[in-house]
Design an enzyme around this catalytic site. Sequence first.
Site, PDB file in Angstrom:
ATOM      1  N   GLY A 228       5.389  -9.361 -21.101  1.00  0.00           N
ATOM      2  CA  GLY A 228       4.130 -10.058 -21.278  1.00  0.00           C
ATOM      3  C   GLY A 228       3.353  -9.474 -22.442  1.00  0.00           C
ATOM      4  N   CYS A 229       2.341 -10.217 -22.889  1.00  0.00           N
ATOM      5  CA  CYS A 229       1.556  -9.774 -24.038  1.00  0.00           C
ATOM      6  C   CYS A 229       0.722  -8.545 -23.706  1.00  0.00           C
ATOM      7  CB  CYS A 229       0.682 -10.909 -24.547  1.00  0.00           C
ATOM      8  SG  CYS A 229      -0.253 -11.782 -23.267  1.00  0.00           S
ATOM      9  N   TYR A 230       0.017  -8.560 -22.580  1.00  0.00           N
ATOM     10  CA  TYR A 230      -0.751  -7.378 -22.180  1.00  0.00           C
ATOM     11  C   TYR A 230       0.154  -6.157 -21.986  1.00  0.00           C
ATOM     12  CZ  TYR A 230      -5.157  -9.939 -21.286  1.00  0.00           C
ATOM     13  OH  TYR A 230      -6.317 -10.666 -21.397  1.00  0.00           O
TER      14      TYR A 230
ATOM     15  N   THR B 187       3.004  -5.438 -23.380  1.00  0.00           N
ATOM     16  CA  THR B 187       3.490  -4.937 -24.674  1.00  0.00           C
ATOM     17  C   THR B 187       2.447  -4.054 -25.341  1.00  0.00           C
ATOM     18  OG1 THR B 187       4.907  -6.879 -24.987  1.00  0.00           O
ATOM     19  CG2 THR B 187       4.359  -5.602 -26.943  1.00  0.00           C
ATOM     20  N   GLY B 188       1.187  -4.499 -25.337  1.00  0.00           N
ATOM     21  CA  GLY B 188       0.122  -3.722 -25.964  1.00  0.00           C
ATOM     22  C   GLY B 188      -0.150  -2.410 -25.275  1.00  0.00           C
TER      23      GLY B 188
END
Length: 374
Positions: free
Chosen positions: A177-179, A181-182
Amino acid sequence: MSSSQIRIGILGASGYTGAELVRLLSRHPNAEIAMLTADSHAGQAYAEVFPHLAGLNLPNLISIEEVEWAGVELDVVFCGMPHGTTQEVIAGLLHETGHSLVDEVMYESTADIVAGMPSAPRVIDLSADFRLTDVDTYATWYGHEHLAPDLQGEAVYGLTEFARAEIAGSRLVACPGCYPTGALLPLVPLLQAGQIEPEDIIIDAKSGVTGAGRAAKQGSLYAEVGEGIHAYGIGKHRHGPEIEQELSRAAGQPMAVNFTPHLMPMNRGILSTIYVRYRNGAELADLRETLAARYSEEPFVQLTPEGVAPATRHVRGSNHCLIGLFEDRLPGRAIIVSVLDNLVKGASGQAVQNMNVMFGLEETLGLQQQALFP
């Protein structure tokens, strides 16, 4: 395979991640987009749905039921469909099951869909359907039982920088997911090095509205999002267990973290402000040295110069993740700031990066563009 064309299908091509896949793959020297599906826009030319991608000589959009698998030889399929609709479709593509369990109206039988298909393509899934390794955890957080538990056991969690060998040999990759990954890119090396306390991590993350998808929702309306910021999924966001799963693997022990997402009045980008406590006598310089060493050869992860805070505008449209490190005014603590474009490194760009690894290509192909600024 580095000199041959990769024939690509994109399921769910009318969403934001689907459009971003097309944008990136259109510049990829080894990519040939052979199939695009989107039930809500079936029969339309792609340029009708996304005029900014006109002139690319793409196939028209079709419904998934219209795909003549026997006549479409694909090397890889990207799945950009909503969470909960992907498992049974992928199971059909990989010949593991023969009947749809999710939506018998939309996907009557995956066995019928793939009947006569000459060979199963490799699959890169952008949904959350194969990210959680424990199927019971998946059922708890997504509200229904896992529909392809046998495949879950072989799915590779595709955080590229930490799973290249597994990705290269896999036929099913679950893009993070994007969150997550960050959060994972800065935290995993520090946990592996034992330099931060596993029991004391706070992740405060802020995302643009494209992270919610392209479907019409009240919470994504301009009047609901503009001129403000709000937290959501407080204490119960589905990316929480995904983050904890991968951090636990890095730390070698079960972990729980404080994670709160916020919606920002912007289209793209995720900024994560992460609060950590030093461990084993580590200092800020040690954290910086660890991350600098870990990412020194990575094309898409960089540290900002000392004292420079990364911003989402520094990565917009690119596959880069920037990480900044700062001393907290509270003794024994540090603040980490990471930024990425949620549609690129947080989704479609990382998916293309994984495709390159899967097929033995240069990892940066199709992803060389720098950020758009301002």
